[in-house]
Structures are given as structure tokens and as C-alpha cells.
Design a protein around this motif. Sequence first.
Motif, PDB file in Angstrom:
ATOM      1  N   ILE A 193       0.824  -0.904  -0.202  1.00 15.47           N
ATOM      2  CA  ILE A 193       0.193   0.137  -0.079  1.00 15.47           C
ATOM      3  C   ILE A 193       1.010   1.349   0.296  1.00 15.47           C
ATOM      4  O   ILE A 193       0.561   1.812  -0.499  1.00 15.47           O
ATOM      5  CB  ILE A 193      -0.741  -0.036   1.454  1.00 15.47           C
ATOM      6  CG1 ILE A 193      -1.987  -1.721   0.873  1.00 15.47           C
ATOM      7  CG2 ILE A 193      -1.456   1.128   1.454  1.00 15.47           C
ATOM      8  CD1 ILE A 193      -2.541  -1.216   2.389  1.00 15.47           C
ATOM      9  N   ILE A 194       1.961   1.458   1.257  1.00 17.98           N
ATOM     10  CA  ILE A 194       2.640   2.471   0.618  1.00 17.98           C
ATOM     11  C   ILE A 194       3.391   2.137   0.048  1.00 17.98           C
ATOM     12  O   ILE A 194       3.098   4.225  -1.101  1.00 17.98           O
ATOM     13  CB  ILE A 194       3.555   2.494   2.211  1.00 17.98           C
ATOM     14  CG1 ILE A 194       3.238   2.503   4.049  1.00 17.98           C
ATOM     15  CG2 ILE A 194       4.722   3.022   2.394  1.00 17.98           C
ATOM     16  CD1 ILE A 194       3.837   2.020   4.749  1.00 17.98           C
ATOM     17  N   PHE A 195       3.693   1.475  -1.166  1.00 21.15           N
ATOM     18  CA  PHE A 195       4.720   1.958  -2.205  1.00 21.15           C
ATOM     19  C   PHE A 195       4.176   2.255  -3.506  1.00 21.15           C
ATOM     20  O   PHE A 195       4.706   2.973  -4.738  1.00 21.15           O
ATOM     21  CB  PHE A 195       5.883   0.692  -2.204  1.00 21.15           C
ATOM     22  CG  PHE A 195       6.965   1.429  -1.625  1.00 21.15           C
ATOM     23  CD1 PHE A 195       7.744   1.994  -1.574  1.00 21.15           C
ATOM     24  CD2 PHE A 195       7.200   0.344  -0.243  1.00 21.15           C
ATOM     25  CE1 PHE A 195       9.228   2.457  -0.635  1.00 21.15           C
ATOM     26  CE2 PHE A 195       7.962   0.554   0.852  1.00 21.15           C
ATOM     27  CZ  PHE A 195       9.119   1.551   0.306  1.00 21.15           C
ATOM     28  N   GLU A 196       2.832   1.500  -3.311  1.00 25.20           N
ATOM     29  CA  GLU A 196       1.286   1.960  -4.429  1.00 25.20           C
ATOM     30  C   GLU A 196       1.487   3.926  -4.347  1.00 25.20           C
ATOM     31  O   GLU A 196       1.540   4.110  -5.301  1.00 25.20           O
ATOM     32  CB  GLU A 196       0.150   1.301  -4.396  1.00 25.20           C
ATOM     33  CG  GLU A 196      -0.125   1.949  -5.117  1.00 25.20           C
ATOM     34  CD  GLU A 196      -0.052   1.537  -6.780  1.00 25.20           C
ATOM     35  OE1 GLU A 196      -0.568   2.498  -7.760  1.00 25.20           O
ATOM     36  OE2 GLU A 196       1.113   0.556  -7.390  1.00 25.20           O
ATOM     37  N   LEU A 197       1.536   4.091  -3.277  1.00 26.27           N
ATOM     38  CA  LEU A 197       0.758   5.902  -1.986  1.00 26.27           C
ATOM     39  C   LEU A 197       1.506   5.997  -3.032  1.00 26.27           C
ATOM     40  O   LEU A 197       2.187   7.647  -3.835  1.00 26.27           O
ATOM     41  CB  LEU A 197       0.535   5.818  -1.670  1.00 26.27           C
ATOM     42  CG  LEU A 197      -0.884   5.304  -0.757  1.00 26.27           C
ATOM     43  CD1 LEU A 197      -0.587   5.672   0.697  1.00 26.27           C
ATOM     44  CD2 LEU A 197      -1.691   5.949  -1.626  1.00 26.27           C
TER      45      LEU A 197
END
Length: 170
Positions: free
Chosen positions: A60-64
Motif C-alpha cells: 500500500i505504501i509503495f503504491e501511494l
Amino acid sequence: SWKGIQKGFYGANLVIECYKTIVRFVNSIANVKKIYAIPGNHDRATDRKEIDSEGFVAKIIFELIRQSFKNEIDVEYDDRVISTTVDNINYIMTHGHLKMTDINPAELILEYGNPFRYNLLLSGHWHERRIKKDTKNFRQLTCPSLFPGNNYSVNLGYSSQPGFIIVENN
């Protein structure tokens, strides 16, 4: 770990703060072209690795982060290993918590690396900086964590300073 880094930092608050910290860090570097991301054993949304073995929180963090830097910086994410050549050095990157990192480094290079280039095997997991093996054909490094440990890691003896590594081909 997604729990106990700082008072009040858990769940959504911690995910948001982690995202903001990584974005600030990347923005402080003048020429980032690509970010490589691999989740670790604490990057899951559940307490049990059997339910989330792929590091959903990190995903999730790296998609953001990918969305934040859309046309400026490419983000490559894999849940196990990334192997890529930059400036004639082949980098094999893992978190270090999977059994694959217990394999002889030469076998890792044959399976994931490039035996015709110098290979740099990078992993984290142990919350320390250390050269594990250094030969004329490869170097195996344990990289420091970007974030400080919590009481759990300090009580286990993993208390190195957070940081990062800069690699330059000479």
C-alpha cells in the motif's frame, strides 16, 4: 514494525507517517530515478504471517509513493527479490527474512543475479550494518533500517542507528 515505534504510532497513523517520511527522504535527494521496494516480516497488516505473507502494508505504501512520483520516479515492487543492473553492478535485493537468503551467495547469484558482473547482495532484516561476505566477485551486505527499532528489537540486541547506504561504482 507497524506497532510500537513511537507512542501513538500504530495502524493507519503509522502507515501515513511512514509514507510521509519516505516521501520526504526521497525528495531530499536530487537525482532519484527509481525506487526498489521489498516488504519485510513486519510489513504485514495482520499479526500472523500465515494470513499476510506478502507485506500488504508495504505494498500500500509503495503504491501511494508510486502515485506521488507518477511521471518523475519509477517504483519497482516485488514481495521476494529484485535483481537489476545499474552502472555495471548487479544488485540482488531481498528483505532477508525468507529462507532464500540462507542459500549460499554464489547460488543466489546463479539463480537471481548475473554471474558475468560484480554482484551486490543487499538485505535488511537484522537491523544492523554489516558486510557478511566480501569477495572479488560479490559483496553481501546487511543494510541498516531507515527507521529506528522499538523496545522489542532493542531487547533482542538489534540497536544499530537507522540510516542508509550509498553505493558508487569506482
